[in-house]
Structures are given as C-alpha cells and as structure tokens.
Write a protein that holds these residues in place. Structure first.
Motif, PDB file in Angstrom:
ATOM      1  N   PRO A  41      -7.042  -5.036  -4.682  1.00 57.82           N
ATOM      2  CA  PRO A  41      -6.509  -5.566  -3.575  1.00 57.82           C
ATOM      3  C   PRO A  41      -5.045  -6.288  -3.341  1.00 57.82           C
ATOM      4  O   PRO A  41      -4.245  -6.501  -2.644  1.00 57.82           O
ATOM      5  N   LEU A  42      -4.740  -6.719  -4.871  1.00 55.50           N
ATOM      6  CA  LEU A  42      -3.537  -6.877  -5.359  1.00 55.50           C
ATOM      7  C   LEU A  42      -2.181  -6.177  -4.933  1.00 55.50           C
ATOM      8  O   LEU A  42      -1.275  -6.541  -4.346  1.00 55.50           O
ATOM      9  N   LEU A  43      -2.642  -4.775  -4.840  1.00 55.93           N
ATOM     10  CA  LEU A  43      -1.512  -3.824  -4.810  1.00 55.93           C
ATOM     11  C   LEU A  43      -1.102  -3.769  -3.324  1.00 55.93           C
ATOM     12  O   LEU A  43       0.009  -3.941  -3.090  1.00 55.93           O
ATOM     13  N   GLU A  44      -2.244  -4.198  -2.250  1.00 55.58           N
ATOM     14  CA  GLU A  44      -1.773  -4.185  -0.912  1.00 55.58           C
ATOM     15  C   GLU A  44      -1.126  -5.535  -0.673  1.00 55.58           C
ATOM     16  O   GLU A  44      -0.099  -5.514   0.141  1.00 55.58           O
ATOM     17  N   LEU A  45      -1.551  -6.718  -1.300  1.00 60.54           N
ATOM     18  CA  LEU A  45      -0.758  -7.776  -1.154  1.00 60.54           C
ATOM     19  C   LEU A  45       0.757  -7.773  -1.627  1.00 60.54           C
ATOM     20  O   LEU A  45       1.828  -8.305  -0.922  1.00 60.54           O
ATOM     21  N   VAL A  46       0.908  -7.054  -2.864  1.00 60.26           N
ATOM     22  CA  VAL A  46       2.457  -6.829  -3.225  1.00 60.26           C
ATOM     23  C   VAL A  46       2.923  -5.898  -2.106  1.00 60.26           C
ATOM     24  O   VAL A  46       4.172  -6.315  -1.837  1.00 60.26           O
ATOM     25  N   LEU A  47       2.429  -4.932  -1.704  1.00 56.90           N
ATOM     26  CA  LEU A  47       3.192  -4.176  -0.769  1.00 56.90           C
ATOM     27  C   LEU A  47       3.530  -4.905   0.793  1.00 56.90           C
ATOM     28  O   LEU A  47       4.460  -4.783   1.086  1.00 56.90           O
ATOM     29  N   LEU A  48       2.597  -5.624   1.023  1.00 59.28           N
ATOM     30  CA  LEU A  48       2.550  -6.523   2.328  1.00 59.28           C
ATOM     31  C   LEU A  48       3.894  -7.265   2.003  1.00 59.28           C
ATOM     32  O   LEU A  48       4.750  -7.615   2.988  1.00 59.28           O
ATOM     33  N   ALA A  49       3.839  -8.018   1.125  1.00 60.32           N
ATOM     34  CA  ALA A  49       4.803  -9.192   0.531  1.00 60.32           C
ATOM     35  C   ALA A  49       6.280  -8.332   0.624  1.00 60.32           C
ATOM     36  O   ALA A  49       7.340  -8.836   1.247  1.00 60.32           O
ATOM     37  N   VAL A  50       6.555  -7.138   0.035  1.00 61.51           N
ATOM     38  CA  VAL A  50       7.753  -6.702  -0.186  1.00 61.51           C
ATOM     39  C   VAL A  50       8.256  -6.156   1.109  1.00 61.51           C
ATOM     40  O   VAL A  50       9.369  -6.331   1.635  1.00 61.51           O
ATOM     41  N   THR A  51       7.225  -5.723   1.955  1.00 61.02           N
ATOM     42  CA  THR A  51       7.506  -5.285   3.400  1.00 61.02           C
ATOM     43  C   THR A  51       8.240  -6.338   4.118  1.00 61.02           C
ATOM     44  O   THR A  51       9.171  -6.252   4.903  1.00 61.02           O
ATOM     45  N   ALA A  52       7.410  -7.708   4.078  1.00 61.65           N
ATOM     46  CA  ALA A  52       7.933  -8.473   4.786  1.00 61.65           C
ATOM     47  C   ALA A  52       9.367  -9.093   4.303  1.00 61.65           C
ATOM     48  O   ALA A  52      10.109  -9.469   5.122  1.00 61.65           O
ATOM     49  N   VAL A  53       9.480  -9.055   3.046  1.00 64.02           N
ATOM     50  CA  VAL A  53      10.773  -9.566   2.339  1.00 64.02           C
ATOM     51  C   VAL A  53      11.743  -8.496   2.775  1.00 64.02           C
ATOM     52  O   VAL A  53      13.158  -9.280   3.241  1.00 64.02           O
ATOM     53  N   ASP A  54      11.524  -7.175   3.000  1.00 63.24           N
ATOM     54  CA  ASP A  54      12.694  -6.344   3.310  1.00 63.24           C
ATOM     55  C   ASP A  54      12.876  -6.415   4.833  1.00 63.24           C
ATOM     56  O   ASP A  54      14.267  -6.534   5.041  1.00 63.24           O
ATOM     57  N   LEU A  55      12.109  -6.965   5.713  1.00 63.85           N
ATOM     58  CA  LEU A  55      12.457  -7.201   7.151  1.00 63.85           C
ATOM     59  C   LEU A  55      13.260  -8.522   7.024  1.00 63.85           C
ATOM     60  O   LEU A  55      13.915  -8.482   7.807  1.00 63.85           O
ATOM     61  N   LYS A  56      12.908  -9.351   6.302  1.00 60.22           N
ATOM     62  CA  LYS A  56      13.355 -10.818   6.202  1.00 60.22           C
ATOM     63  C   LYS A  56      14.750 -10.697   5.879  1.00 60.22           C
ATOM     64  O   LYS A  56      15.647 -11.429   6.367  1.00 60.22           O
ATOM     65  N   ASN A  57      15.211  -9.532   5.108  1.00 60.31           N
ATOM     66  CA  ASN A  57      16.742  -9.493   4.613  1.00 60.31           C
ATOM     67  C   ASN A  57      17.355  -8.638   5.457  1.00 60.31           C
ATOM     68  O   ASN A  57      18.565  -8.259   5.049  1.00 60.31           O
ATOM     69  N   GLY A  58      17.074  -8.434   6.542  1.00 56.95           N
ATOM     70  CA  GLY A  58      17.663  -7.683   7.616  1.00 56.95           C
ATOM     71  C   GLY A  58      17.469  -6.123   7.786  1.00 56.95           C
ATOM     72  O   GLY A  58      18.243  -5.714   8.776  1.00 56.95           O
ATOM     73  N   ALA A  59      16.623  -5.616   6.942  1.00 60.35           N
ATOM     74  CA  ALA A  59      16.429  -4.357   7.226  1.00 60.35           C
ATOM     75  C   ALA A  59      15.725  -4.043   8.479  1.00 60.35           C
ATOM     76  O   ALA A  59      14.883  -4.811   9.150  1.00 60.35           O
ATOM     77  N   LEU A  70       0.030   1.196   7.750  1.00 63.98           N
ATOM     78  CA  LEU A  70      -1.046   2.353   7.789  1.00 63.98           C
ATOM     79  C   LEU A  70      -1.817   2.432   6.333  1.00 63.98           C
ATOM     80  O   LEU A  70      -3.071   2.383   6.179  1.00 63.98           O
ATOM     81  N   TYR A  71      -0.863   2.395   5.154  1.00 62.86           N
ATOM     82  CA  TYR A  71      -1.494   2.410   3.938  1.00 62.86           C
ATOM     83  C   TYR A  71      -2.474   1.253   3.874  1.00 62.86           C
ATOM     84  O   TYR A  71      -3.691   1.291   3.155  1.00 62.86           O
ATOM     85  N   ILE A  72      -1.874   0.056   4.155  1.00 63.53           N
ATOM     86  CA  ILE A  72      -2.664  -1.105   3.773  1.00 63.53           C
ATOM     87  C   ILE A  72      -3.947  -1.152   4.763  1.00 63.53           C
ATOM     88  O   ILE A  72      -5.186  -1.491   4.314  1.00 63.53           O
ATOM     89  N   GLY A  73      -3.902  -0.759   5.793  1.00 66.34           N
ATOM     90  CA  GLY A  73      -5.010  -0.692   6.963  1.00 66.34           C
ATOM     91  C   GLY A  73      -5.994   0.299   6.283  1.00 66.34           C
ATOM     92  O   GLY A  73      -7.436   0.251   6.135  1.00 66.34           O
ATOM     93  N   TYR A  74      -5.698   1.479   5.655  1.00 72.07           N
ATOM     94  CA  TYR A  74      -6.427   2.670   5.060  1.00 72.07           C
ATOM     95  C   TYR A  74      -7.381   1.756   4.022  1.00 72.07           C
ATOM     96  O   TYR A  74      -8.619   2.056   3.756  1.00 72.07           O
ATOM     97  N   THR A  75      -6.737   1.014   3.057  1.00 75.83           N
ATOM     98  CA  THR A  75      -7.106   0.683   1.926  1.00 75.83           C
ATOM     99  C   THR A  75      -8.053  -0.605   2.221  1.00 75.83           C
ATOM    100  O   THR A  75      -9.238  -0.614   1.623  1.00 75.83           O
TER     101      THR A  75
END
Length: 199
Positions: A41-59, A70-75
């Motif tokens: 589950p830590l892999l999904e938490l890392v992916l979720l955090a990086v995705t949020a940071v990417d959006l936070k930085n203006g992406a 979708l990947y997080i939902g599947y896992t």
C-alpha cells in the motif's frame, strides 16, 4: 514524471509480490516476508502524494493524473486478492500446503464468482472516481478539468462492460460437461480364439 512513477509503482508491486513469498517460503523468513507484502500500500500512497504535489505545483490535469487514479483504484480493489492468490500458490509450491481452491467454472457458483469480481471493479472505479473528483475540486474553476472528467467516464464504462460480462454468467450459466455414459459390463463368456479353425 507521473508516468515514470506509475511504471515504478507497477514494477515495484510485482517485485514486492515476488519477494514476499520468496522470503516466507524459500528463505524461511516468514515475518520479514509478511512485512514486505505489507509495503504494497505504500506504493499507492507515494503515487497519490506525488500526483497531488504535481497538481499543487501548477501542472495541468491531464491523462497522466487520470491514469494514476485508476491505478490506485485497481490496487485498492484487487491488490489483496492478487497477493492472496500469489501467496497461496507459493505456499503450495514451496511449503507443501494444499493447492489453493480454484474458482468455480460452471453454473450458479461461477455466476456468483463473476459477480464478486465485478463488485471489486465497482470499488476500483469508485476509488478512482473519488480521487479524480478531489483533484478536480483542488484545481477549481480556474483550471481545465476536462481530462479528469473523461477519466471518470472511462472508469464508469469499465464498470458497465464488466457488469455486462458478469451478467451473462447469470443469464446463461455455463453448464458442466456431461460425464460419458457407463457402457456397463462387457460379455462374461469365454472368447473363442480367432486362430482356432472351426470344423
């Protein structure tokens, strides 16, 4: 970066999935093997955090963020099911445990099995849709959230297609093959040799 991280998480998922049973049943380190499996589950938490940071930085939200959701939902929905399946086969292969039961192949039992798998897909889509909606709210009206909405509809389409497939097993249950008929006992009298010439 998001695409690279998704690939890393996917590879890491299968590496941990192989390392956990190997440590448990080949190296005899059962607790360490279990701990490695719990890292999934830590892999999904890392992916979720990086995705949020990417959006936070203006992406700008695009297909990469939708794919991450979708990947997080599947896992979340299928991760434990996959780990249990792999662990059961590893225990049978390397620790002498009985073989794990196979899913039913015919009749109502198969229909119920397919229905349970469909419910997992519903859970995966629900998690992905919720994450995408949170991302859309986070971006707000100032950004373009069209790609996130498209991925939400993609998740719903997957649920619909899988639901139709699962429903076919209920409407047209797969029948078990008919066993061959018992031919019964053969003739009991002595056979005459073909090499004997009748006179």
């Amino acid at each position: 970066m998001i695409v690279t991280l998704i690939i890393v998480c996917e590879v890491g998922f299968w590496v941990l999935l192989a390392a956990g049973p190997a440590l448990r049943y080949l190296a005899g380190l059962r607790r360490l093997g279990a701990a490695v499996l719990l890292l999934e589950p830590l892999l999904e938490l890392v992916l979720l955090a990086v995705t949020a940071v990417d959006l936070k930085n203006g992406a700008e939200p695009d297909w990469k963020h939708g794919l991450a959701a979708l990947y997080i939902g599947y896992t979340v929905a299928y991760g434990h099911y996959t780990v249990k399946w792999i662990d059961g086969h590893a225990a049978h292969r390397f620790a002498g445990a009985p073989p794990p039961p196979k899913p039913p192949r015919h009749g109502r039992a198969r229909a119920r099995h397919e229905g349970r798998l469909w419910l997992r897909t519903v859970l995966a889509a629900a998690v992905a849709t919720a994450l995408l909606q949170l991302a859309a709210w986070y971006v707000g009206d100032e950004g373009d959230t069209g790609s996130l909405t498209e991925w939400q509809f993609t998740a719903l389409r997957v649920v619909g297609v899988h639901g139709v497939i699962a429903l076919t097993y209920t409407i047209w249950p797969k029948k078990a093959p008919t066993p061959p008929a018992d031919p019964g006992p053969g003739p009991t009298g002595p056979k005459r040799s073909s090499s004997v010439t009748e006179r």
